[in-house]
Design a protein around this motif. Structure first.
Motif, PDB file in Angstrom:
ATOM      1  N   HIS A 169      10.694  -7.028  15.779  1.00  0.00           N
ATOM      2  CA  HIS A 169       9.808  -8.150  15.466  1.00  0.00           C
ATOM      3  C   HIS A 169       9.283  -8.793  16.748  1.00  0.00           C
ATOM      4  CE1 HIS A 169       8.164 -11.593  13.303  1.00  0.00           C
ATOM      5  NE2 HIS A 169       8.770 -12.381  14.186  1.00  0.00           N
ATOM      6  N   ALA A 170      10.153  -8.929  17.744  1.00  0.00           N
ATOM      7  CA  ALA A 170       9.739  -9.525  19.021  1.00  0.00           C
ATOM      8  C   ALA A 170       8.693  -8.653  19.708  1.00  0.00           C
ATOM      9  CB  ALA A 170      10.956  -9.707  19.928  1.00  0.00           C
ATOM     10  N   MET A 171       8.828  -7.327  19.606  1.00  0.00           N
ATOM     11  CA  MET A 171       7.817  -6.423  20.167  1.00  0.00           C
ATOM     12  C   MET A 171       6.449  -6.683  19.528  1.00  0.00           C
ATOM     13  SD  MET A 171       9.785  -2.746  20.292  1.00  0.00           S
ATOM     14  CE  MET A 171      11.220  -2.432  21.326  1.00  0.00           C
ATOM     15  N   GLY A 172       6.462  -6.790  18.197  1.00  0.00           N
ATOM     16  CA  GLY A 172       5.216  -7.055  17.487  1.00  0.00           C
ATOM     17  C   GLY A 172       4.583  -8.363  17.911  1.00  0.00           C
TER      18      GLY A 172
ATOM     19  N   PHE B 121      13.696   3.247  15.542  1.00  0.00           N
ATOM     20  CA  PHE B 121      14.383   3.097  14.255  1.00  0.00           C
ATOM     21  C   PHE B 121      15.738   2.404  14.443  1.00  0.00           C
ATOM     22  CE2 PHE B 121      17.589   4.851  11.352  1.00  0.00           C
ATOM     23  CZ  PHE B 121      17.050   4.477  10.118  1.00  0.00           C
ATOM     24  N   ASN B 122      16.418   2.746  15.534  1.00  0.00           N
ATOM     25  CA  ASN B 122      17.747   2.186  15.798  1.00  0.00           C
ATOM     26  C   ASN B 122      17.708   0.818  16.473  1.00  0.00           C
ATOM     27  OD1 ASN B 122      19.252   4.345  14.710  1.00  0.00           O
ATOM     28  ND2 ASN B 122      18.995   5.547  16.578  1.00  0.00           N
ATOM     29  N   THR B 123      16.538   0.377  16.863  1.00  0.00           N
ATOM     30  CA  THR B 123      16.389  -0.936  17.484  1.00  0.00           C
ATOM     31  C   THR B 123      16.589  -2.025  16.423  1.00  0.00           C
ATOM     32  OG1 THR B 123      14.826  -0.087  19.132  1.00  0.00           O
ATOM     33  CG2 THR B 123      14.819  -2.464  18.749  1.00  0.00           C
ATOM     34  N   PRO B 124      17.361  -3.055  16.703  1.00  0.00           N
ATOM     35  CA  PRO B 124      17.560  -4.137  15.728  1.00  0.00           C
ATOM     36  C   PRO B 124      16.240  -4.728  15.242  1.00  0.00           C
ATOM     37  CG  PRO B 124      19.100  -4.360  17.551  1.00  0.00           C
ATOM     38  CD  PRO B 124      18.155  -3.266  17.928  1.00  0.00           C
ATOM     39  N   THR B 125      16.233  -5.144  14.003  1.00  0.00           N
ATOM     40  CA  THR B 125      15.003  -5.658  13.385  1.00  0.00           C
ATOM     41  C   THR B 125      14.401  -6.813  14.163  1.00  0.00           C
ATOM     42  OG1 THR B 125      15.819  -5.004  11.201  1.00  0.00           O
ATOM     43  CG2 THR B 125      14.028  -6.589  11.263  1.00  0.00           C
ATOM     44  N   ASP B 126      15.228  -7.722  14.653  1.00  0.00           N
ATOM     45  CA  ASP B 126      14.681  -8.871  15.374  1.00  0.00           C
ATOM     46  C   ASP B 126      14.027  -8.452  16.687  1.00  0.00           C
ATOM     47  OD1 ASP B 126      17.095  -8.135  16.486  1.00  0.00           O
ATOM     48  OD2 ASP B 126      17.720 -10.191  16.957  1.00  0.00           O
TER      49      ASP B 126
ATOM     50  N   VAL C 198       0.824  -1.204   0.000  1.00  0.00           N
ATOM     51  CA  VAL C 198       0.000   0.000   0.000  1.00  0.00           C
ATOM     52  C   VAL C 198       0.859   1.254   0.000  1.00  0.00           C
ATOM     53  CG1 VAL C 198      -1.977  -1.095   1.118  1.00  0.00           C
ATOM     54  CG2 VAL C 198      -0.168  -0.109   2.527  1.00  0.00           C
ATOM     55  N   PHE C 199       2.160   1.090   0.240  1.00  0.00           N
ATOM     56  CA  PHE C 199       3.089   2.210   0.200  1.00  0.00           C
ATOM     57  C   PHE C 199       4.080   2.019  -0.953  1.00  0.00           C
ATOM     58  CE2 PHE C 199       2.265   1.787   4.895  1.00  0.00           C
ATOM     59  CZ  PHE C 199       1.418   2.886   4.978  1.00  0.00           C
ATOM     60  N   LYS C 200       4.682   3.094  -1.368  1.00  0.00           N
ATOM     61  CA  LYS C 200       5.723   3.010  -2.388  1.00  0.00           C
ATOM     62  C   LYS C 200       6.885   2.166  -1.863  1.00  0.00           C
ATOM     63  CE  LYS C 200       4.687   7.603  -4.264  1.00  0.00           C
ATOM     64  NZ  LYS C 200       5.210   8.980  -4.470  1.00  0.00           N
ATOM     65  N   VAL C 201       7.446   1.367  -2.740  1.00  0.00           N
ATOM     66  CA  VAL C 201       8.574   0.524  -2.350  1.00  0.00           C
ATOM     67  C   VAL C 201       9.830   1.388  -2.319  1.00  0.00           C
ATOM     68  CG1 VAL C 201       9.953  -1.491  -2.931  1.00  0.00           C
ATOM     69  CG2 VAL C 201       7.483  -1.497  -3.367  1.00  0.00           C
ATOM     70  N   ASN C 202      10.323   1.683  -1.111  1.00  0.00           N
ATOM     71  CA  ASN C 202      11.556   2.453  -0.942  1.00  0.00           C
ATOM     72  C   ASN C 202      12.150   2.102   0.420  1.00  0.00           C
ATOM     73  OD1 ASN C 202      10.002   3.902   0.942  1.00  0.00           O
ATOM     74  ND2 ASN C 202       9.416   5.425  -0.600  1.00  0.00           N
ATOM     75  N   ASN C 203      13.124   2.854   0.835  1.00  0.00           N
ATOM     76  CA  ASN C 203      13.815   2.508   2.079  1.00  0.00           C
ATOM     77  C   ASN C 203      13.303   3.285   3.283  1.00  0.00           C
ATOM     78  OD1 ASN C 203      14.767   5.010   1.336  1.00  0.00           O
ATOM     79  ND2 ASN C 203      16.895   4.616   1.924  1.00  0.00           N
ATOM     80  N   LYS C 204      12.093   3.810   3.181  1.00  0.00           N
ATOM     81  CA  LYS C 204      11.535   4.604   4.274  1.00  0.00           C
ATOM     82  C   LYS C 204      11.156   3.726   5.468  1.00  0.00           C
ATOM     83  CE  LYS C 204      11.482   8.680   2.192  1.00  0.00           C
ATOM     84  NZ  LYS C 204      12.254   9.843   2.683  1.00  0.00           N
ATOM     85  N   PHE C 205      11.396   4.246   6.671  1.00  0.00           N
ATOM     86  CA  PHE C 205      10.923   3.642   7.919  1.00  0.00           C
ATOM     87  C   PHE C 205       9.641   4.386   8.277  1.00  0.00           C
ATOM     88  CE2 PHE C 205      10.534   3.368  12.499  1.00  0.00           C
ATOM     89  CZ  PHE C 205      10.873   2.063  12.793  1.00  0.00           C
TER      90      PHE C 205
ATOM     91  N   ALA D   9       3.363  -0.991   7.852  1.00  0.00           N
ATOM     92  CA  ALA D   9       4.131   0.038   8.552  1.00  0.00           C
ATOM     93  C   ALA D   9       5.235  -0.605   9.391  1.00  0.00           C
ATOM     94  CB  ALA D   9       3.209   0.861   9.439  1.00  0.00           C
ATOM     95  N   ASP D  10       6.226   0.193   9.758  1.00  0.00           N
ATOM     96  CA  ASP D  10       7.310  -0.290  10.615  1.00  0.00           C
ATOM     97  C   ASP D  10       7.007  -0.065  12.086  1.00  0.00           C
ATOM     98  OD1 ASP D  10       9.488  -1.043   8.597  1.00  0.00           O
ATOM     99  OD2 ASP D  10       8.943   0.987   7.961  1.00  0.00           O
ATOM    100  N   ALA D  11       6.191   0.938  12.369  1.00  0.00           N
ATOM    101  CA  ALA D  11       5.772   1.220  13.738  1.00  0.00           C
ATOM    102  C   ALA D  11       4.407   1.890  13.691  1.00  0.00           C
ATOM    103  CB  ALA D  11       6.782   2.123  14.441  1.00  0.00           C
ATOM    104  N   LEU D  12       3.630   1.707  14.751  1.00  0.00           N
ATOM    105  CA  LEU D  12       2.262   2.221  14.800  1.00  0.00           C
ATOM    106  C   LEU D  12       2.126   3.182  15.982  1.00  0.00           C
ATOM    107  CD1 LEU D  12       0.481  -1.179  14.091  1.00  0.00           C
ATOM    108  CD2 LEU D  12       0.951   0.665  12.465  1.00  0.00           C
ATOM    109  N   LEU D  13       1.667   4.388  15.684  1.00  0.00           N
ATOM    110  CA  LEU D  13       1.662   5.477  16.660  1.00  0.00           C
ATOM    111  C   LEU D  13       0.277   5.710  17.250  1.00  0.00           C
ATOM    112  CD1 LEU D  13       2.986   8.037  17.982  1.00  0.00           C
ATOM    113  CD2 LEU D  13       2.325   9.264  15.887  1.00  0.00           C
ATOM    114  N   VAL D  14       0.238   5.884  18.572  1.00  0.00           N
ATOM    115  CA  VAL D  14      -0.975   6.315  19.272  1.00  0.00           C
ATOM    116  C   VAL D  14      -0.644   7.614  19.984  1.00  0.00           C
ATOM    117  CG1 VAL D  14      -2.827   5.654  20.844  1.00  0.00           C
ATOM    118  CG2 VAL D  14      -1.436   3.877  19.765  1.00  0.00           C
ATOM    119  N   HIS D  15      -1.474   8.636  19.814  1.00  0.00           N
ATOM    120  CA  HIS D  15      -1.246   9.897  20.523  1.00  0.00           C
ATOM    121  C   HIS D  15      -2.565  10.542  20.911  1.00  0.00           C
ATOM    122  CE1 HIS D  15      -0.252  14.242  21.050  1.00  0.00           C
ATOM    123  NE2 HIS D  15       0.782  13.715  21.679  1.00  0.00           N
ATOM    124  N   LEU D  16      -2.628  11.032  22.137  1.00  0.00           N
ATOM    125  CA  LEU D  16      -3.725  11.863  22.615  1.00  0.00           C
ATOM    126  C   LEU D  16      -3.128  13.064  23.332  1.00  0.00           C
ATOM    127  CD1 LEU D  16      -6.231   9.218  24.093  1.00  0.00           C
ATOM    128  CD2 LEU D  16      -6.503  10.531  21.983  1.00  0.00           C
ATOM    129  N   LYS D  17      -3.866  14.149  23.383  1.00  0.00           N
ATOM    130  CA  LYS D  17      -3.385  15.343  24.068  1.00  0.00           C
ATOM    131  C   LYS D  17      -3.150  15.047  25.545  1.00  0.00           C
ATOM    132  CE  LYS D  17      -6.365  18.613  25.090  1.00  0.00           C
ATOM    133  NZ  LYS D  17      -7.462  19.614  25.029  1.00  0.00           N
TER     134      LYS D  17
END
Length: 406
Positions: free
Chosen positions: A373-376, A365-370, A215-222, A297-305
């Motif tokens: 993945h474990a967080m997910g 972003f700086n957290t190792p991929t594995d 659903v996103f363009k294929v590139n190196n974006k995080f 997505a690489d990470a999912l954000l939740v924010h409230l005031k």
């Protein structure tokens, strides 16, 4: 005979909702006779959906669930008068229909808005039926926090109506321990309150992941994705300022906003003013496609005031994020942050603090991929054991049965 449940909710499929068709369908599969009383679909745009036409009554069958739609004034814009008329018109229609429909054994009322709880209380009193009030937003606190109502006298009246609805409820279901604590402080008996955590639309999340379509363009974006309503309560201007900080440090991080809401245009203008090139907005998509965006997505954000009310709130998108198996970036203080820490499903930032959000994004972003993945996977595991629809509906079913026995 099957226990008959009258499920009252102003919003129902095809509108986006968290206790809609999946909830009603699961109750039916557990042997309950369910009738949903709702309005003609118009949320969030305030326009009647294509394929529907306002009329006095419309009955339909959706996936084995009986759905009755009653008229209301369609509105969901910045006009307070329009919103109030929207809420009150549905409540009046709800009462008129429910006074004469087949008598239920239990009434389930989804709150917000409060006017649905008022209608349920009146019907419960008139027809001598137990009422379960599912409180998803704490009024009048939410009205004050979002800026919808600031007049203290009006807020006091709303608070008094809430107290009356709670008194008339046989049981009150809340979504977090903090909600229960607050109600007890407001003299609601502890034994009347049940904590049942929200779940997500699991079939949509899993189905769309199976589609495996980019659903996103294929590139190196995080990509850090925020999906859902963009209103005042979400305070996403803070996230845009965080994006500006991040852009100077890690240009390959991109913030993606998916959805609609009253603040979308303002956010787009702010992004232009800040000259952000690491922010992208996507319009709302059908529920069946949301999971594809979450899983891409690489990470999912939740924010409230930053607000005392939101310290006891667990935003419903939290459960969908966990089920999607991606690491969370939780920028909501209190109960929601504690949930992420307990489950090990992501990182926590301070709500309303752009620097804290930026630091957490860069850390992720700086957290190792594995490790990401474990967080997910931690999120998926915790969701299945504690927050899933199966667990939640089992609790609702047991509650309904206990009320009918008495």
């Amino acid at each position: 005979m099957a226990i008959r449940v009258l499920l009252m909710t102003q919003w129902f499929d095809p509108e986006p909702t968290f206790k809609g068709l999946v909830f009603a369908r699961e109750l039916v599969s557990q042997g309950f006779d369910v009738e949903v009383v709702t309005g003609f679909p118009n949320y969030p745009g305030g326009k009647i959906y294509p394929g529907y036409k306002m009329r006095m009554l419309q009955k339909e069958m959706i996936d084995g669930v009986n759905v009755t739609r009653v008229p209301l004034y369609p509105s969901h814009d910045k006009s307070k008068f329009g919103r109030i008329l929207n809420y009150c018109s549905f409540s009046i229609s709800l009462i008129l229909y429910s006074l004469f429909c087949k008598r239920p054994d239990v009434i389930y009322s989804y709150h917000p808005p409060l006017t649905v709880g008022v209608g349920a209380a009146i019907i419960g009193l008139c027809r001598r039926v137990p009422v379960v009030n599912d409180v998803q937003d704490m009024w009048p606190d939410t009205l004050r926090s979002t800026g919808m109502i600031s007049n203290k006298s009006v807020l006091s009246v709303v608070g008094s109506v809430c107290a009356w609805v709670y008194k008339r409820s046989t049981k009150i279901v809340v979504l977090s321990p903090g909600f229960k604590t607050l109600l007890i402080e407001r003299d609601v008996p502890s034994e009347k309150i049940e904590i049942i955590y929200n779940w997500c639309a699991e079939d949509y999340v899993s189905q769309s992941q199976d589609l495996n379509k980019p659903v996103f363009k294929v590139n190196n974006k995080f990509r850090v994705l925020f999906a859902g309503n963009m209103g005042r309560a979400q305070a996403l201007d803070v996230v845009l300022h965080a994006a500006r900080i991040v852009s100077t440090k890690v240009p390959t991080i991109e913030f993606v906003f998916l959805g609609g809401g009253l603040e979308v245009d303002n956010l787009k203008r702010l992004a232009q003013e800040l000259e952000l090139n690491n922010v992208e907005f996507f319009p709302p998509v059908p529920m069946g496609m949301v999971g594809s965006y979450l899983s891409s997505a690489d990470a999912l954000l939740v924010h409230l005031k930053k607000d005392e009310l939101f310290r006891i709130t667990i935003p419903s998108k939290t459960q969908a994020y966990m089920a999607a198996g991606r690491p969370l970036l939780m920028a909501v203080d209190g109960d929601a942050a504690d949930l992420v820490k307990l489950s090990g499903s992501g990182l926590v930032a301070e709500s309303g603090n752009a620097n804290s959000i930026a630091e957490a994004v860069i850390q992720l972003f700086n957290t190792p991929t594995d490790e990401r993945h474990a967080m997910g996977q931690n999120g998926v595991s915790y969701y299945e054991k504690n927050l899933s629809m199966e667990r939640g509906v089992e609790k609702f079913g047991s509650l309904f049965k206990s009320l009918v026995k008495h």
